[in-house]
Design an enzyme around this catalytic site. Structure first.
Site: not given
Length: 221
Positions: A120, A138
């Site tokens: 991420k 997220d």
């Protein structure tokens, strides 16, 4: 969600916010990398508060290593998991100096070799610093993609891969920012604010949350 609806979904988010940007403050790819690494399980507001003075003093890996772990801790002690994060930031700074000439690499595999940097974080840096069409999933994006039906999946990676496949041009570059901001401010975790959502008629979520006044009226009746 059907292809035509996906195009309309993004078109409306784009019209509502033509130039979406990260809410993390940064000055260059390195400070962005540090800010994103610090933001895990922390709010952007909290990270910005902690890095305001830090980034005035430190904007390169060399300066961060010179500051040292204890010096960094003094700046970020208000952030959750600051001890572990400080250790990782110093270690990733050392690795950037040793392996990449002090420069932040532009590809995911290289970024993921850095301490404390996962997929991420790598995706955020690639997208925001270097303009890569990546999708950093997220909790907000995971929720929005599943709740709306845009790119449902049981895991973060599954949602990312579906988003990558489903998102057309010209929306790919900014898609991750539109979705995170939509999840943060409109499609909220506890109570999505459907009454002011620009894509509510395209969204699979039911029942739609009514406006506060309508909720109050129904409760009174």
């Amino acid at each position: 969600m059907k292809k035509a609806d996906i195009v309309e979904f993004y078109a409306r988010l784009a019209a509502d916010n033509p130039h979406p940007e990260t809410e993390l403050n940064y000055t260059n790819p390195y400070t962005l990398l540090v800010a994103v690494a610090l933001s895990a399980q922390s709010t952007d507001i909290g990270v910005n508060r902690a890095t305001r003075l830090l980034f005035e003093e430190v904007d390169t890996p060399e300066k961060m290593v010179a500051l040292g772990e204890e010096g960094l801790k003094r700046h970020i002690k208000t952030i959750g998991l600051f001890n572990t994060k400080a250790k990782n930031v110093i270690a990733l700074s050392q690795k950037l100096i040793a392996d990449y000439g002090g420069e932040v690499p532009r590809n995911r595999d290289a970024l993921e070799t850095l301490p404390g940097v996962g997929r991420k974080t790598a995706n955020v840096v690639m997208n925001t610093a270097f303009g890569a069409e990546t999708f950093a999933v997220d909790t907000h994006i995971f929720r929005v993609c599943n709740r709306t039906g845009l790119a449902p999946g049981k895991t973060v990676l599954a949602v990312e891969l579906k988003l990558d496949k489903a998102t057309p041009q010209p929306f790919r570059l900014h898609a991750h920012h539109w979705l995170i901001l939509h999840g943060r401010y409109v499609c909220k975790a506890r109570t999505p604010e459907c009454w002011r959502c620009v894509v509510r008629d395209l969204c699979a979520f039911k029942p739609k949350t009514p406006a506060p006044r309508q909720r109050g009226s129904s409760e009174e009746s």
